[in-house]
Motif scaffolding. Structure first.
Motif, PDB file in Angstrom:
ATOM      1  N   GLY A 224       9.525 -21.100  44.777  1.00 41.51           N
ATOM      2  CA  GLY A 224       9.186 -22.003  43.682  1.00 41.51           C
ATOM      3  C   GLY A 224       9.422 -23.450  44.039  1.00 41.51           C
ATOM      4  O   GLY A 224       8.648 -24.340  43.639  1.00 41.51           O
ATOM      5  N   GLU A 225      10.479 -23.711  44.791  1.00 39.50           N
ATOM      6  CA  GLU A 225      10.733 -25.081  45.236  1.00 39.50           C
ATOM      7  C   GLU A 225       9.670 -25.529  46.235  1.00 39.50           C
ATOM      8  O   GLU A 225       9.187 -26.665  46.182  1.00 39.50           O
ATOM      9  N   LEU A 226       9.299 -24.647  47.157  1.00 42.97           N
ATOM     10  CA  LEU A 226       8.258 -24.983  48.135  1.00 42.97           C
ATOM     11  C   LEU A 226       6.945 -25.316  47.437  1.00 42.97           C
ATOM     12  O   LEU A 226       6.266 -26.280  47.805  1.00 42.97           O
ATOM     13  N   GLU A 227       6.568 -24.530  46.435  1.00 47.59           N
ATOM     14  CA  GLU A 227       5.306 -24.758  45.735  1.00 47.59           C
ATOM     15  C   GLU A 227       5.250 -26.154  45.116  1.00 47.59           C
ATOM     16  O   GLU A 227       4.209 -26.800  45.105  1.00 47.59           O
TER      17      GLU A 227
ATOM     18  N   GLY B 195       7.476 -26.227  55.845  1.00 48.71           N
ATOM     19  CA  GLY B 195       8.441 -25.686  54.898  1.00 48.71           C
ATOM     20  C   GLY B 195       9.009 -24.345  55.332  1.00 48.71           C
ATOM     21  O   GLY B 195       8.276 -23.452  55.753  1.00 48.71           O
ATOM     22  N   THR B 196      10.311 -24.200  55.249  1.00 45.32           N
ATOM     23  CA  THR B 196      11.010 -22.953  55.565  1.00 45.32           C
ATOM     24  C   THR B 196      11.899 -22.590  54.387  1.00 45.32           C
ATOM     25  O   THR B 196      12.763 -23.379  54.002  1.00 45.32           O
ATOM     26  N   VAL B 197      11.672 -21.415  53.805  1.00 48.36           N
ATOM     27  CA  VAL B 197      12.450 -20.989  52.636  1.00 48.36           C
ATOM     28  C   VAL B 197      13.610 -20.114  53.096  1.00 48.36           C
ATOM     29  O   VAL B 197      13.405 -19.042  53.664  1.00 48.36           O
ATOM     30  N   ILE B 198      14.820 -20.597  52.871  1.00 52.42           N
ATOM     31  CA  ILE B 198      16.041 -19.845  53.157  1.00 52.42           C
ATOM     32  C   ILE B 198      16.997 -20.085  51.997  1.00 52.42           C
ATOM     33  O   ILE B 198      17.258 -21.234  51.642  1.00 52.42           O
ATOM     34  N   PRO B 199      17.525 -19.044  51.380  1.00 49.14           N
ATOM     35  CA  PRO B 199      18.491 -19.270  50.291  1.00 49.14           C
ATOM     36  C   PRO B 199      19.712 -20.039  50.787  1.00 49.14           C
ATOM     37  O   PRO B 199      20.043 -20.005  51.967  1.00 49.14           O
TER      38      PRO B 199
ATOM     39  N   THR C  14      19.115 -25.152  31.802  1.00 44.71           N
ATOM     40  CA  THR C  14      18.812 -26.293  32.658  1.00 44.71           C
ATOM     41  C   THR C  14      17.324 -26.648  32.683  1.00 44.71           C
ATOM     42  O   THR C  14      16.453 -25.791  32.502  1.00 44.71           O
ATOM     43  N   SER C  15      17.062 -27.926  32.930  1.00 47.28           N
ATOM     44  CA  SER C  15      15.678 -28.376  33.121  1.00 47.28           C
ATOM     45  C   SER C  15      15.210 -28.122  34.543  1.00 47.28           C
ATOM     46  O   SER C  15      14.033 -27.859  34.778  1.00 47.28           O
ATOM     47  N   GLN C  16      16.148 -28.235  35.490  1.00 48.93           N
ATOM     48  CA  GLN C  16      15.754 -28.078  36.896  1.00 48.93           C
ATOM     49  C   GLN C  16      16.952 -27.740  37.758  1.00 48.93           C
ATOM     50  O   GLN C  16      17.997 -28.370  37.664  1.00 48.93           O
ATOM     51  N   GLU C  17      16.816 -26.716  38.594  1.00 50.73           N
ATOM     52  CA  GLU C  17      17.775 -26.369  39.648  1.00 50.73           C
ATOM     53  C   GLU C  17      16.960 -25.819  40.808  1.00 50.73           C
ATOM     54  O   GLU C  17      16.160 -24.906  40.623  1.00 50.73           O
ATOM     55  N   ASN C  18      17.176 -26.371  42.008  1.00 49.40           N
ATOM     56  CA  ASN C  18      16.442 -25.787  43.132  1.00 49.40           C
ATOM     57  C   ASN C  18      17.047 -24.445  43.531  1.00 49.40           C
ATOM     58  O   ASN C  18      16.383 -23.582  44.071  1.00 49.40           O
ATOM     59  N   PHE C  19      18.331 -24.275  43.256  1.00 52.12           N
ATOM     60  CA  PHE C  19      18.996 -23.008  43.580  1.00 52.12           C
ATOM     61  C   PHE C  19      19.979 -22.642  42.477  1.00 52.12           C
ATOM     62  O   PHE C  19      19.780 -21.684  41.746  1.00 52.12           O
TER      63      PHE C  19
ATOM     64  N   ILE D  46      14.874 -20.276  41.653  1.00 55.60           N
ATOM     65  CA  ILE D  46      15.076 -18.881  42.075  1.00 55.60           C
ATOM     66  C   ILE D  46      14.997 -17.918  40.884  1.00 55.60           C
ATOM     67  O   ILE D  46      15.449 -16.774  40.988  1.00 55.60           O
ATOM     68  N   TRP D  47      14.407 -18.360  39.760  1.00 56.21           N
ATOM     69  CA  TRP D  47      14.414 -17.494  38.576  1.00 56.21           C
ATOM     70  C   TRP D  47      13.746 -16.136  38.823  1.00 56.21           C
ATOM     71  O   TRP D  47      14.243 -15.115  38.308  1.00 56.21           O
TER      72      TRP D  47
END
Length: 794
Positions: A133-136, A147-151, A265-270, A292-293
């Protein structure tokens, strides 16, 4: 990362009191070193010159730089420094490019991106994001391919044995007040939505649902007064409690004392608080503002709702009134977190990202274009096709655009075949993977290229800086070497053990004639003749005495071996494996081309000797070969009375092959000759020790690794080792324990690729002198082709 042997340094301009463990500041072994650069910031965002020089010195001691955040000119300065020093850098954007975040002070942030994006984001090795979701949302500001997605990496150790709720209840009586506690734990900021939770509390009180609402986190006085006033107006002033910042075991205990954790929250990347709460056994309610919802919802421990007081009130009421639902969410959420956010799994993803950067650091500003030729990519032909595929693939990832020319494309990845531009302008479409061109074979002579194929070869060579030929006994190599000399393109040749003494004795007269009629001239005209071990070049150099021999080990793609699949695949695929495991019998694996030079018959005879001495084992032969030879091996097993213990499973590939290595207790290769022996390295990468002979040119390396055993090439010597190792399981475990580490220390492709890069650079600088056609003079064997294509003189 430090626990896995990496050296990590954290540089910061601010170190709050008690915010960093003292052992980190002291640079103790096995922990990150924290370097405090006081006064580093000239303004809020710019680094002073003295600070930059100190960081520059630190960067010389490290291989990569990892920057965190976007809106900081200091990061831009450090990124430029890394580029100047040839060091790759990574950027973790930390949710700062999410739509909601960019919308805050939009014009100021747009101006910053306009001024710095090319210098900062576009030139990063990779950009780290914590969720799809953050990458998008973020990829509109950079090339998505970066872009690389890693928790985020979360230390779950303290949550595996949590302290229990009593600690928090003693410290905060509100958590032991007889009503269920709803927890808000985060920085108390308007974006986190504490107002939404307080208004939801008011709605619940009107419905007769009583609870305590505990707000834990740093909060400035003015905002806390505003929230308290809101609580009074909603009729829950006596139920909303601010307990300040909590950390360490107190924080875990607070999670455990709460019935549910709610963060509108309005926004959290993680959002670290979500896996923390779930790991503590406390369900979560939050919004789709958390990137990460989908992951949280999938885990079963979280409810995802609209960011409104009514939606939060409904979710809280449902959990508080349904203890079965709450207990199920608690159980599912906790188990999910330990599986999804397992530290080892995540740190391996970061290691992989950093490893890719090491490949990229070997790029040249004008990278030479490398073209390989191999007769076939059919893996049934032995290790050479595997080596060529691995070398070309790894070099392409390292920014070294690669082409493979071949007359047979079996086992070539489909994506590579589809990656080729038209032969009139040859090259890869995507430079990060090789392009493969299939050449027309000559109908009259085996291992030669037809004239129609040579037309393609000319165009490809003209656009190459270096040509890499593989193997010796190929007329096609003579054709291509001839064209390289006419066109002035340097070439290198890897012999792949074909000039070893044992190999030369097989069809010796034919091979000596080939060398006399052009083979020796081809090797002596090469920029380099490559051998994989000192033992190989010692045997081979007499065949090209005026040539330029070099020792250069193979590039092996170890990526499939970094995260092992386990034994289950092999058990499912091969019943013999599962049955042997059930009987508690050791499994001996032979995996290679089934050919008399590999000594398959010696292993079968050794199996009989071992059985006679009380060592009952299962022997698995994986590979293809001549049908008559394989039938002869089966007859030998039957004659010796061990056909029920000897199994031929055919060729295995991919993850099944890796799993088969893992399922085996010992790998045995009683070979007469191997210039390298890829299968030995593959087996050891799976923690499976090996037994082989001095016919392997790298036998001294294997012996010194203390993860393999070298024996005479006799069935008696092999049987002795089988009996010794299977009678002394501690010795077997000792061998296996060091095998994997040794492979990754000595054959990590990210290290070896640099040696290939240096060699190709040196070959490219040699700029081979153009010569007249050598057809019929230096390479007289080409006369046998009759009419032969020679390009016009340039």
């Amino acid at each position: 990362m430090c626990r896995r042997g990496h050296r990590v340094t954290i540089v910061t301009a601010r170190v709050p009191d008690g915010g960093v463990p003292e052992r980190y500041l002291q640079g103790k072994e096995g922990v990150p070193r924290v370097i405090h650069v006081p006064g580093a910031l000239l303004t809020r965002h710019w680094l002073r010159g003295s600070a930059r020089e100190k960081i520059r010195q630190l960067l010389t001691e490290h291989e990569a730089l990892h920057l965190h955040g976007v809106w900081d000119f200091g990061n831009v300065q450090l990124a430029e420094m890394a580029r100047e020093m040839g060091k790759p850098y990574f950027v973790s954007v930390r949710g700062m490019l999410d739509d909601w975040s960019v919308a805050q002070k939009y014009f100021k942030k747009r101006a910053f991106l306009a001024a710095t994006r090319r210098r900062y984001l576009d030139r990063a090795a990779e950009i780290h994001l914590t969720a799809e979701g953050e990458l998008e949302q973020a990829c509109k500001w950079f090339d998505r391919r970066k872009g690389t997605v890693i928790p985020n990496l979360l230390d779950l150790g303290p949550y595996r044995d949590p302290p229990g709720p009593e600690l928090a209840r003693r410290m905060f009586p509100v958590l032991d007040g007889g009503v269920p506690a709803v927890l808000f734990l985060s920085r108390v900021h308007y974006k986190k939505g504490p107002e939404v939770l307080i208004e939801a509390a008011g709605l619940l009180r009107k419905r007769g649902v009583d609870a305590a609402y505990v707000i834990a986190g740093a909060c400035d006085d003015e905002y806390r007064i505003k929230l308290s006033a809101l609580a009074q107006s909603c009729g829950v002033g006596d139920r909303v409690h601010f307990i300040g910042h909590v950390e360490a075991s107190i924080k875990i205990s607070v999670y455990q004392a709460a019935r549910v954790m709610a963060l509108p929250t309005s926004q959290e990347n993680f959002g670290f608080v979500f896996p923390e709460s779930l790991a503590s056994g406390t369900p979560v309610i939050t919004t789709k503002g958390v990137d990460i919802w989908p992951t949280l919802e999938r885990g079963g421990g979280a409810m995802i709702v609209e960011r409104s007081p009514a939606a939060f009130a409904d979710a809280i009421e449902r959990i508080l009134k349904d203890p079965i639902l709450r207990d199920g969410m608690s159980r599912d959420g906790r188990s999910f977190v330990f599986e999804e956010y397992n530290e080892t799994k995540i740190v391996e993803q970061f290691e992989s990202m950093y490893r890719r950067s090491r490949l990229r650091t070997h790029r040249l500003s004008a990278a030479p274009r490398i073209t390989h030729f191999v007769d076939s990519t059919d893996l049934r032909g032995g290790g050479v096709p595997r080596v060529v595929l691995d070398i070309a693939g790894t070099l392409s990832k390292a920014g070294r655009p690669s082409i493979i020319m071949t007359c047979e494309t079996l086992d070539t990845p489909a994506a590579w075949l589809a990656n080729s531009k038209p032969s009139s302008e040859p090259g890869p479409i995507d430079p990060m993977i090789p392009a493969v061109y299939k050449l027309a074979a000559n109908a009259r002579m085996k291992s030669a290229i037809a004239d129609s194929g040579m037309l393609d070869v000319v165009e490809i060579i003209r656009r190459s800086d270096v040509v890499h030929l593989h193997c010796v006994w190929s007329v096609a190599n003579l054709q291509i070497a001839n064209l390289c000399r006419i066109l002035g393109v340097p070439y290198v040749l890897t012999t792949h053990g074909m000039l070893d003494d044992w190999s030369m004795k097989q069809g010796e007269l034919k091979k000596l004639a080939y060398l006399r009629l052009g083979g020796r001239a081809m090797m002596e005209a090469a920029a380099f003749v490559l051998c994989t071990a000192a033992g190989e070049i010692d045997q081979s150099h007499k065949r090209f005495p005026r040539g330029n021999g070099r020792v250069l080990t193979y590039i092996i793609d170890l990526e499939p071996y970094r995260e092992l699949p386990g034994e289950d695949l092999a058990r499912q695929q091969f019943p013999q494996i599962a049955q042997a495991k059930e009987r508690g019998e050791p499994i001996v694996l032979f995996l290679s081309r089934l050919h008399y030079k590999k000594g398959c018959d010696l292993l079968i005879k050794a199996a009989k000797r071992a059985l006679d001495r009380g060592i009952a084992a299962t022997y698995v032969f994986a590979g293809t070969g001549d049908e008559r030879y394989i039938n002869g091996l089966k007859e030998l097993a039957t004659t010796l009375g061990i056909s029920d213990r000897v199994h031929f499973v055919g060729m295995v590939k991919g993850q099944v092959k890796v799993s088969l290595y893992e399922a085996s207790d010992l790998f045995v290769l009683p070979t007469s000759q191997e210039n390298f022996g890829l299968v030995l390295i593959e087996s050891m990468a799976c923690n499976t020790p090996v037994v082989t002979t001095r016919g392997t040119d790298i036998w001294k390396d294997i012996e010194s690794s203390q993860a393999g055993v070298i024996v005479d090439q006799t069935d008696a010597a092999i049987a002795d080792q089988l009996c010794l190792l299977f009678s002394d399981k501690s010795r077997l475990r000792e061998l296996g324990r060091g095998a994997r580490d040794w492979v990754f220390e000595n054959y990590d492709e990210t290290l070896i690729v640099g040696k290939y890069v240096a060699l190709y650079e040196e070959a490219a600088r040699s700029s081979a002198r153009k010569e007249r056609s050598l057809f019929g003079r230096t390479f007289p064997v080409l006369r046998l082709l009759g009419k032969h294509y020679v390009p016009p003189e340039e």
